[in-house]
Design an enzyme around this catalytic site. Structure first.
Site, PDB file in Angstrom:
ATOM      1  N   HIS A 159       0.840  -1.202   0.000  1.00 44.47           N
ATOM      2  CA  HIS A 159       0.000   0.000   0.000  1.00 44.47           C
ATOM      3  C   HIS A 159       0.879   1.257   0.000  1.00 44.47           C
ATOM      4  O   HIS A 159       0.670   2.169  -0.800  1.00 44.47           O
ATOM      5  CB  HIS A 159      -0.917  -0.024   1.230  1.00 44.47           C
ATOM      6  CG  HIS A 159      -1.773   1.174   1.386  1.00 44.47           C
ATOM      7  ND1 HIS A 159      -3.134   1.169   1.137  1.00 44.47           N
ATOM      8  CD2 HIS A 159      -1.485   2.441   1.779  1.00 44.47           C
ATOM      9  CE1 HIS A 159      -3.622   2.376   1.355  1.00 44.47           C
ATOM     10  NE2 HIS A 159      -2.637   3.161   1.763  1.00 44.47           N
ATOM     11  N   GLU A 160       1.857   1.292   0.899  1.00 49.57           N
ATOM     12  CA  GLU A 160       2.720   2.466   1.002  1.00 49.57           C
ATOM     13  C   GLU A 160       3.630   2.585  -0.227  1.00 49.57           C
ATOM     14  O   GLU A 160       3.876   3.687  -0.713  1.00 49.57           O
ATOM     15  CB  GLU A 160       3.559   2.430   2.284  1.00 49.57           C
ATOM     16  CG  GLU A 160       2.745   2.393   3.578  1.00 49.57           C
ATOM     17  CD  GLU A 160       1.661   3.437   3.686  1.00 49.57           C
ATOM     18  OE1 GLU A 160       1.770   4.526   3.076  1.00 49.57           O
ATOM     19  OE2 GLU A 160       0.669   3.180   4.390  1.00 49.57           O
TER      20      GLU A 160
END
Length: 174
Positions: free
Chosen positions: A143-144
């Protein structure tokens, strides 16, 4: 108290840009940015945050999994700065899981991600790290990492039926 940075929201053009590599990890500006990110993710009840989310377009993010109001079942880990990260290998198994984002408040999406990933990054002390991540921690990393590539989780959702409000999500996990 450390500085808490405002988190930019969906629509800000920085979230759609590919972030620049960090050249000098020991630069005071980068070290301060790491501290600011750690403070910001804790204040916002997040489990990760990328530098672009506070309008600093660098290839740097924090993974800081811990149980909180937004993720009551998250595993516990120390906040870890991951600088110039890379995914070097991944499992063939893909699983869907619910994700939210500090830059996309009020919405959760069912996002397909690799179950297991092998990653490389440099830590805040300049040490090269290589490790295998699985399950929720692998999801946070992916996600990051997407933020560094100019993507948000909405870009990964397969259809609109995989989106729900934060309120409905909280009913699912409680």
């Amino acid at each position: 108290m450390l500085k808490f940075a405002p988190i930019i929201k969906l629509g800000n053009p920085i979230l759609g840009q590919k972030a620049a590599a960090v050249e000098n990890i020991q630069d005071e500006k980068i070290q301060n940015l790491i501290d600011e990110l750690i403070t910001s993710v804790a204040q916002a009840n997040g489990v990760g945050i990328a530098a672009p989310q506070i309008a600093a377009s660098y290839r740097l993010f924090i993974v800081a999994s811990r149980p909180n109001a937004r993720y009551p079942h998250a595993p516990e880990m120390q906040p870890t700065a991951m600088i110039n990260p890379r995914i070097v290998a991944h499992s063939s198994e893909i699983v869907k899981g619910w994700e939210g984002c500090l830059s996309v408040p009020g919405i959760r999406g069912l996002v397909p991600r690799y179950q297991t990933i092998e990653v490389e990054y440099t830590d805040r002390y300049g040490n090269f790290q290589k490790q295998e991540l699985t399950d929720f921690i692998a999801r946070i990393f992916q996600h990051e990492y997407d933020h560094l590539e100019g993507l948000v989780f909405l870009d990964r959702v397969e259809n609109n039926h995989d989106l729900i409000s934060e309120e409905e999500y909280q009913k699912l996990v409680m």
